[in-house]
Design an enzyme around this catalytic site. Structure first.
Site, short mmCIF file in Angstrom:
data_model
loop_
_atom_site.label_atom_id
_atom_site.label_comp_id
_atom_site.label_asym_id
_atom_site.label_seq_id
_atom_site.Cartn_x
_atom_site.Cartn_y
_atom_site.Cartn_z
N ASP A 29 -37.21 3.93 118.35
CA ASP A 29 -37.44 5.37 118.19
C ASP A 29 -36.81 5.93 116.92
O ASP A 29 -36.44 7.09 116.86
CB ASP A 29 -36.91 6.17 119.40
CG ASP A 29 -37.36 5.58 120.72
OD1 ASP A 29 -38.54 5.24 120.82
OD2 ASP A 29 -36.53 5.46 121.63
N LYS A 32 -40.02 4.97 112.91
CA LYS A 32 -40.73 3.94 112.12
C LYS A 32 -42.17 4.35 111.86
O LYS A 32 -42.71 4.10 110.79
CB LYS A 32 -40.72 2.60 112.87
CG LYS A 32 -39.36 2.01 113.08
CD LYS A 32 -39.44 0.75 113.91
CE LYS A 32 -39.90 0.98 115.34
NZ LYS A 32 -38.99 1.77 116.16
N GLY A 56 -44.17 3.12 121.09
CA GLY A 56 -44.95 4.33 120.92
C GLY A 56 -44.61 4.95 119.59
O GLY A 56 -43.46 5.23 119.31
N HIS A 57 -45.59 5.08 118.73
CA HIS A 57 -45.36 5.72 117.45
C HIS A 57 -46.03 7.08 117.47
O HIS A 57 -47.18 7.19 117.87
CB HIS A 57 -45.98 4.92 116.30
CG HIS A 57 -45.23 3.67 115.98
ND1 HIS A 57 -43.87 3.60 115.93
CD2 HIS A 57 -45.67 2.45 115.66
CE1 HIS A 57 -43.51 2.38 115.61
NE2 HIS A 57 -44.58 1.66 115.44
N GLN A 239 -39.79 -1.20 118.57
CA GLN A 239 -38.41 -1.13 119.09
C GLN A 239 -37.41 -1.26 117.93
O GLN A 239 -37.74 -0.84 116.84
CB GLN A 239 -38.16 -2.20 120.17
CG GLN A 239 -38.93 -1.96 121.47
CD GLN A 239 -40.27 -2.67 121.51
OE1 GLN A 239 -40.42 -3.74 120.99
NE2 GLN A 239 -41.25 -2.06 122.14
P1 GDP Z 1 -40.84 5.27 116.29
O1 GDP Z 1 -41.33 4.52 117.48
O2 GDP Z 1 -39.70 4.58 115.64
O3 GDP Z 1 -41.95 5.62 115.33
O4 GDP Z 1 -40.25 6.63 116.78
P2 GDP Z 1 -40.95 7.74 117.70
O5 GDP Z 1 -42.36 7.95 117.28
O6 GDP Z 1 -40.67 7.46 119.12
O7 GDP Z 1 -40.04 8.96 117.36
C1 GDP Z 1 -40.03 9.53 116.18
C2 GDP Z 1 -40.23 11.02 116.38
O8 GDP Z 1 -39.52 11.64 115.39
C3 GDP Z 1 -41.68 11.46 116.22
O9 GDP Z 1 -41.93 12.57 117.04
C4 GDP Z 1 -41.75 11.84 114.75
O10 GDP Z 1 -42.73 12.81 114.46
C5 GDP Z 1 -40.39 12.40 114.56
N1 GDP Z 1 -39.86 12.25 113.22
C6 GDP Z 1 -39.99 11.20 112.36
N2 GDP Z 1 -39.32 11.44 111.24
C7 GDP Z 1 -38.75 12.66 111.37
C8 GDP Z 1 -37.91 13.46 110.56
O11 GDP Z 1 -37.53 13.08 109.45
N3 GDP Z 1 -37.50 14.65 111.07
C9 GDP Z 1 -37.88 15.11 112.29
N4 GDP Z 1 -37.43 16.28 112.71
N5 GDP Z 1 -38.66 14.38 113.09
C10 GDP Z 1 -39.10 13.18 112.64
#
Ligand code: GDP
Length: 439
Positions: A29, A32, A56-57, A239
């Site tokens: 999370d 990525k 989940g992205h 992950q």
């Molecule tokens: P992933 O699985 O690593 O891609 O992470 P997730 O998708 O679960 O969580 C990332 C969340 O953080 C998503 O809702 C993104 O839109 C949000 N996000 C990503 N980068 C940033 C950022 O720089 N600032 C903020 N506020 N939210 C972000």
């Protein structure tokens, strides 16, 4: 930034080598999806190398939000080829729903998605078994209950069903029959029962898998050919490092190798094909599921960060635990992944925080340790040693270069860079594509 870029393949936070891995360096999370989405602009192929529908992205494009579980987020960019490598376990029903859902939203998916012939399938009985085993054990892992663990167990146990098996319907039928029987016995042993109309569920999964097998490809060969012809490839991890089966906080981990070595094994290329490894870290730390989180906050601060950062799982909606940036973990991640650069996300979430701490080592009964412990129970007992830096208490959301950032924010990033001995190459300051600083 203070340190020079160690790998010439990466500069200006852009891909200049032909093959780059992007992976998480905490407990997943890390954002990525956003980093991959930004980097995907510059590449021709995006491939996933491990995990399944437990990832989940979330990607924001304009006012649209896309939540992707199995298809690489590169699909949102026109014309990119998106691959699921052999290290991925595919839930065919979920995959087809995602494929059709993207199509319904006007994304051209035909001819753009390929699935490794060697990828294993997650069957409905894996999912049922996952839930039963989580419900019936005292030491809960906090799995997403999507059947990923049982599917990988069958893969390692040489009982799994692969995409290539669909060329042999009789073979699939007998593998399924044996799989259901094994799941029933295992469920009984665990004190549960495989219930519901399993045959109907399996039929649905097999129909979806049949469709999926139409997308079968040799992902390793595709990637190598792409690289050899001068195209750029991005290998996308799911992950994070602390959830790696070997290097994470075992047993509170996922069932695959999330670290950089897994990118080669899980996509079918040799490690020498990879030019760069970009590690994604959140500007603080979060963890969903069970297991220790050394820098975890007390409840009030935890809730504050959860709200500020929207820290609820993209796959399950579960609230994430939050804590300060853990440089012991990030330095470890830099080592086990051989990172060539860091992408720091969610810096903006710290915009209103007056003082910001970073864990630089852990205090244990035997003295201070600087390396991430192998013993997960020891990790649960350590006391982080913090260094506290002043916050910047102003918005970073509109920053597009390091010079636009308040000096306290730059200092914070410099400190992360020093402690991890890895150059910060990208900084994300919001959910939108444009809210990115390339260093
Ligand atoms: P992933 O699985 O690593 O891609 O992470 P997730 O998708 O679960 O969580 C990332 C969340 O953080 C998503 O809702 C993104 O839109 C949000 N996000 C990503 N980068 C940033 C950022 O720089 N600032 C903020 N506020 N939210 C972000």
């Amino acid at each position: 930034m203070g340190l020079s870029t160690r790998n010439e393949a990466v500069s200006d936070g852009r891909i200049s080598g032909n093959c780059m891995v992007v992976l998480g360096c905490q407990w997943g999370d890390e954002g990525k999806g956003k980093i991959v989405d930004v980097l995907a602009e510059d590449v021709h192929v995006v491939a996933r190398f491990q995990g399944g529908a437990n990832a989940g992205h979330t990607v924001h494009v304009g006012e649209d939000e896309f939540i992707l579980h199995q298809i690489p987020s590169g699909i949102i960019h026109p014309e990119k080829r998106c691959l699921l490598g052999n290290g991925v376990v595919v839930d065919a029903i979920g995959f087809c729903e995602e494929f059709d859902g993207l199509k319904a939203r006007g994304i051209v998916v035909e001819g753009r998605v390929g699935v490794s012939q060697k990828a294993h399938l997650v069957m409905p009985y894996h999912r049922l078994l996952d839930q039963i085993s989580e419900d019936n054990t005292e030491q809960k892992i906090g799995t997403t209950g999507r059947g990923i663990g049982p599917a990988y167990e069958e893969k390692a146990g040489r009982k799994g069903i692969r995409v290539s098996d669909f060329a042999h319907p009789k073979r699939v039928a007998s593998l399924v029959e044996e799989g259901i029987e094994r799941a029933r016995r295992r469920a009984e042993f665990l004190g549960g029962e495989i219930s519901g109309d399993v045959d109907a569920m399996v039929d649905e999964a097999l129909q979806a898998a049949e469709r999926l097998s139409g997308l079968a490809t040799d992902t390793g060969l595709e990637i190598l050919n792409a690289v050899r012809s001068g195209k750029r490839v991005l290998l996308e991890g799911a992950q994070g490092t602390a959830l790696d089966l070997d290097h994470g906080t075992y047993p509170f981990v996922t069932s695959s190798n999330t670290t950089a070595g897994g990118a080669a094994t899980g996509s079918g290329i040799g490690p020498t094909v990879i030019d760069a490894v970009m590690g994604v870290v959140k500007a603080y730390t979060t963890r969903v599921g069970n297991g220790p989180l050394p820098t975890g906050f007390e409840p009030e601060m935890d809730e504050k960060f959860r709200q500020l950062g929207g820290e609820f799982g993209a796959t399950t909606g579960r609230p994430r635990r939050c804590g300060w940036f853990d440089a012991v973990l990030a330095r470890y991640a830099a080592r086990v992944n051989g990172l060539t650069g860091l992408a720091v996300t969610k810096l903006d979430v710290l915009d209103t925080v007056p003082e910001i701490s970073i864990a630089t080592s852990y205090r244990t009964q035997g003295g201070d340790v600087h390396e991430f412990p192998a013993d997960t129970w020891q990790l649960g007992e350590v006391e982080p040693v913090y260094e506290t830096l002043p916050g910047w208490e102003s918005s970073t959301a509109d920053a597009r270069s390091l010079e636009d950032l308040p000096s306290a924010a730059r200092r914070y990033l410099d400190r992360i860079e020093e402690l991890t001995e890895t150059p910060v190459q990208m900084v994300s300051v919001g959910t939108r594509r444009r809210q990115i600083i390339r260093v």
